[in-house]
Write a protein that holds these residues in place. Structure first.
Motif, PDB file in Angstrom:
ATOM      1  N   PRO A 183      62.911  -1.386  -9.007  1.00  0.00           N
ATOM      2  CA  PRO A 183      61.608  -0.958  -8.070  1.00  0.00           C
ATOM      3  C   PRO A 183      61.764   0.177  -7.459  1.00  0.00           C
ATOM      4  CG  PRO A 183      63.068  -2.537  -6.870  1.00  0.00           C
ATOM      5  CD  PRO A 183      63.722  -2.528  -8.202  1.00  0.00           C
ATOM      6  N   ASN A 184      60.548   0.673  -6.976  1.00  0.00           N
ATOM      7  CA  ASN A 184      60.337   1.922  -6.339  1.00  0.00           C
ATOM      8  C   ASN A 184      59.262   1.741  -5.452  1.00  0.00           C
ATOM      9  OD1 ASN A 184      60.785   4.553  -5.400  1.00  0.00           O
ATOM     10  ND2 ASN A 184      59.853   5.388  -7.349  1.00  0.00           N
ATOM     11  N   PRO A 185      59.664   1.742  -3.982  1.00  0.00           N
ATOM     12  CA  PRO A 185      61.024   1.792  -3.481  1.00  0.00           C
ATOM     13  C   PRO A 185      61.702   0.674  -3.645  1.00  0.00           C
ATOM     14  CG  PRO A 185      59.294   1.355  -1.712  1.00  0.00           C
ATOM     15  CD  PRO A 185      58.672   1.545  -3.152  1.00  0.00           C
ATOM     16  N   ALA A 186      63.168   1.025  -3.403  1.00  0.00           N
ATOM     17  CA  ALA A 186      64.134   0.151  -3.806  1.00  0.00           C
ATOM     18  C   ALA A 186      64.881  -0.190  -2.398  1.00  0.00           C
ATOM     19  CB  ALA A 186      65.587   0.679  -4.482  1.00  0.00           C
ATOM     20  N   ASN A 187      65.297  -1.341  -2.270  1.00  0.00           N
ATOM     21  CA  ASN A 187      66.236  -1.977  -1.327  1.00  0.00           C
ATOM     22  C   ASN A 187      67.695  -2.037  -1.365  1.00  0.00           C
ATOM     23  OD1 ASN A 187      67.183  -3.063   1.041  1.00  0.00           O
ATOM     24  ND2 ASN A 187      65.613  -4.848   1.347  1.00  0.00           N
ATOM     25  N   ALA A 188      67.915  -3.200  -2.302  1.00  0.00           N
ATOM     26  CA  ALA A 188      69.195  -3.612  -2.514  1.00  0.00           C
ATOM     27  C   ALA A 188      69.806  -2.789  -3.940  1.00  0.00           C
ATOM     28  CB  ALA A 188      69.386  -4.901  -2.532  1.00  0.00           C
ATOM     29  N   SER A 189      68.800  -2.610  -4.724  1.00  0.00           N
ATOM     30  CA  SER A 189      69.359  -2.000  -5.996  1.00  0.00           C
ATOM     31  C   SER A 189      68.029  -1.380  -6.720  1.00  0.00           C
ATOM     32  CB  SER A 189      69.988  -3.132  -6.738  1.00  0.00           C
ATOM     33  OG  SER A 189      68.942  -4.268  -7.422  1.00  0.00           O
ATOM     34  N   VAL A 232      73.551  -0.183  -7.222  1.00  0.00           N
ATOM     35  CA  VAL A 232      73.311  -0.813  -6.029  1.00  0.00           C
ATOM     36  C   VAL A 232      73.129   0.205  -4.828  1.00  0.00           C
ATOM     37  CG1 VAL A 232      74.846  -2.060  -4.179  1.00  0.00           C
ATOM     38  CG2 VAL A 232      75.060  -2.548  -6.880  1.00  0.00           C
ATOM     39  N   THR A 233      71.992   0.107  -3.942  1.00  0.00           N
ATOM     40  CA  THR A 233      71.604   0.928  -3.185  1.00  0.00           C
ATOM     41  C   THR A 233      71.563   0.211  -1.664  1.00  0.00           C
ATOM     42  OG1 THR A 233      69.242   0.201  -3.427  1.00  0.00           O
ATOM     43  CG2 THR A 233      70.033   2.075  -4.754  1.00  0.00           C
ATOM     44  N   GLY A 239      65.761   6.981   2.316  1.00  0.00           N
ATOM     45  CA  GLY A 239      65.265   8.297   2.015  1.00  0.00           C
ATOM     46  C   GLY A 239      65.217   8.575   0.359  1.00  0.00           C
ATOM     47  N   ARG A 240      64.755   9.810   0.005  1.00  0.00           N
ATOM     48  CA  ARG A 240      64.406   9.973  -1.444  1.00  0.00           C
ATOM     49  C   ARG A 240      65.812  10.508  -2.119  1.00  0.00           C
ATOM     50  NH1 ARG A 240      60.091  14.534  -3.470  1.00  0.00           N
ATOM     51  NH2 ARG A 240      59.659  13.456  -5.492  1.00  0.00           N
ATOM     52  N   TYR A 241      65.737  10.068  -3.335  1.00  0.00           N
ATOM     53  CA  TYR A 241      66.803  10.330  -4.289  1.00  0.00           C
ATOM     54  C   TYR A 241      66.428  10.486  -5.787  1.00  0.00           C
ATOM     55  CZ  TYR A 241      69.655   8.393  -0.551  1.00  0.00           C
ATOM     56  OH  TYR A 241      70.311   8.036   0.729  1.00  0.00           O
ATOM     57  N   GLN A 254      64.265  11.511 -12.181  1.00  0.00           N
ATOM     58  CA  GLN A 254      63.213  10.573 -11.872  1.00  0.00           C
ATOM     59  C   GLN A 254      63.392  10.379 -10.603  1.00  0.00           C
ATOM     60  OE1 GLN A 254      61.300   6.322 -13.340  1.00  0.00           O
ATOM     61  NE2 GLN A 254      61.953   8.027 -14.869  1.00  0.00           N
ATOM     62  N   SER A 255      62.484  10.148  -9.495  1.00  0.00           N
ATOM     63  CA  SER A 255      62.798  10.082  -8.235  1.00  0.00           C
ATOM     64  C   SER A 255      62.767   8.936  -8.042  1.00  0.00           C
ATOM     65  CB  SER A 255      61.650  10.977  -7.315  1.00  0.00           C
ATOM     66  OG  SER A 255      60.402  10.651  -7.463  1.00  0.00           O
ATOM     67  N   PHE A 256      63.141   8.153  -6.965  1.00  0.00           N
ATOM     68  CA  PHE A 256      62.990   6.962  -6.166  1.00  0.00           C
ATOM     69  C   PHE A 256      63.319   7.080  -4.886  1.00  0.00           C
ATOM     70  CE2 PHE A 256      67.516   6.793  -7.041  1.00  0.00           C
ATOM     71  CZ  PHE A 256      68.034   6.017  -6.124  1.00  0.00           C
ATOM     72  N   SER A 257      62.829   6.159  -3.948  1.00  0.00           N
ATOM     73  CA  SER A 257      62.915   6.031  -2.697  1.00  0.00           C
ATOM     74  C   SER A 257      63.817   4.747  -2.302  1.00  0.00           C
ATOM     75  CB  SER A 257      61.708   5.954  -1.903  1.00  0.00           C
ATOM     76  OG  SER A 257      60.994   7.318  -1.897  1.00  0.00           O
ATOM     77  N   VAL A 258      64.656   4.935  -1.190  1.00  0.00           N
ATOM     78  CA  VAL A 258      65.494   3.673  -0.563  1.00  0.00           C
ATOM     79  C   VAL A 258      64.900   3.545   0.658  1.00  0.00           C
ATOM     80  CG1 VAL A 258      67.467   2.789   0.258  1.00  0.00           C
ATOM     81  CG2 VAL A 258      67.633   4.126  -1.837  1.00  0.00           C
ATOM     82  N   VAL A 259      64.259   2.380   1.013  1.00  0.00           N
ATOM     83  CA  VAL A 259      63.645   1.619   2.269  1.00  0.00           C
ATOM     84  C   VAL A 259      64.484   0.500   2.514  1.00  0.00           C
ATOM     85  CG1 VAL A 259      61.798   1.021   3.582  1.00  0.00           C
ATOM     86  CG2 VAL A 259      61.599   2.836   1.638  1.00  0.00           C
TER      87      VAL A 259
END
Length: 260
Positions: A183-189, A232-233, A239-241, A254-259
Motif C-alpha cells: 500500500p501507499n502510504p505504507a506502515n509496516a511493509s 519491511v518498513t 517520509g518519502r522513499y 516509484q515513490s512511496f511514503s511511510v507513515v
C-alpha cells in the motif's frame, strides 16, 4: 552579443558547448574527499552531471551554485540520486583543502569538491565566472554550457534534465510489463510486484529523497512470471522513499511514503 547568441542557441537546441564540444570529456579518479568519481560511469548509469567551475574568491559564484543546487534537489525529489555535481577550480593551483572548504563553507553539499580543473574547463571553452556544463545521456552529450549563468539558464538546465529522464531514465525495461508498489502510504511493509516477461538480472533498492541507498532488497537473476517481494518498513522513519528497479542499464523509480 556573443553570450546572448550562445544562450539562445542552447535554449533552441538544448545542447551547446562554448568551444564547439558536443560530447563530454572523461574524468575519473578520486574527488577531494577521497571518493571515486567517473563522469562516464555516471552518464552510463543514466545520471545527469553538473560541472561547476569557479574562481577562488569569486563572490558571484556561490549564489549561482546554490541556485543550481536548489533546482537539482527539487528534481531529485522525483528522481532520487540521479544528478551528480562536481565543483572545480578553474586552474590547477587551487588545493583540495581549499576546494573542500569552498563547498563546505558555502553549504554546497550537492557538489563533490575537485581540484585541477584547467584542462577540462579549457575543453569546454572556459573560463567565465562561473562556467557551468550539464552532461547527460548514454551518448555522453553536452546538454548545456555557459560562461555567464543566469536565472533563466537554471530553468533551461532543469528542463533539459527532466527531458532526459522522461525519455529514458524512468521507463520500465522492455521485459518488465508492470511495476506495482502497495500500500501507499505504507506502515509496516510495502509489497512489490513486477511482471517479468523474460529471465533477467534485476536489482531492487530503496532510496531516500537524497538518493542515499536505504536498503538493497534484491539483486539476482529473476525467472519470467510475476515477481513478488515484501519490503519491511516498520523501522523506516516517516517520509518519502523510492523503489529503484535497475536491469540491463535501465532504471525506473516509484515513490512511496511511510507513515506510522
Amino acid at each position: 552579443m556573443k553570450k546572448q547568441l550562445l544562450a539562445l542557441f542552447s535554449f533552441v537546441l538544448g545542447i551547446v558547448s562554448l568551444n564547439g564540444q558536443t560530447t563530454a570529456m572523461q574524468m575519473s579518479g578520486l574527488d577531494c574527499n577521497g571518493n571515486a568519481m567517473d563522469v562516464f560511469a555516471d552518464l552510463n548509469a543514466g545520471k545527469a552531471v553538473v560541472l561547476f567551475y569557479y574562481m577562488p574568491n569569486c563572490g558571484s559564484c556561490p549564489p549561482h551554485a546554490l541556485r543550481i543546487q536548489s533546482m537539482v534537489n527539487n528534481v531529485m525529489s522525483t528522481y532520487p540520486g540521479m544528478v551528480t555535481g562536481y565543483a572545480f577550480p578553474f586552474q590547477n593551483t587551487t588545493t583540495c583543502a581549499y576546494s573542500q572548504s569552498w563547498v563546505t563553507n558555502n553549504n554546497l553539499n550537492f557538489y563533490a569538491p575537485m581540484d585541477s580543473g584547467a584542462a577540462s574547463v579549457a575543453y569546454y571553452g572556459g573560463f567565465g565566472m562561473p562556467t557551468v556544463v550539464l552532461l547527460g545521456g548514454l551518448d555522453h552529450r553536452v546538454m548545456f554550457s555557459t560562461q555567464n549563468i543566469t536565472v533563466s539558464d537554471t530553468t533551461i538546465m532543469r528542463d533539459s534534465i527532466l527531458n532526459l529522464f522522461a525519455t529514458g531514465v524512468n521507463t520500465l525495461p522492455g521485459f518488465i510489463s508492470s511495476f506495482k508498489a502497495f500500500p501507499n502510504p505504507a506502515n509496516a511493509s510495502v509489497q512489490i510486484e513486477l511482471d517479468v516477461t523474460k529471465a533477467a538480472m534485476i536489482k531492487l533498492e530503496v532510496v531516500n529523497i537524497l538518493g542515499e541507498i536505504v536498503e538493497v532488497v534484491y539483486n539476482a537473476q529473476t525467472a519470467p512470471g510475476l515477481f513478488r517481494k515484501e519490503i519491511v518498513t516498520d523501522g523506516y522513519p516517516n517520509g518519502r522513499y523510492f523503489i529503484r528497479v535497475t536491469s540491463d542499464g535501465e532504471v525506473s523509480n516509484q515513490s512511496f511514503s511511510v507513515v506510522h
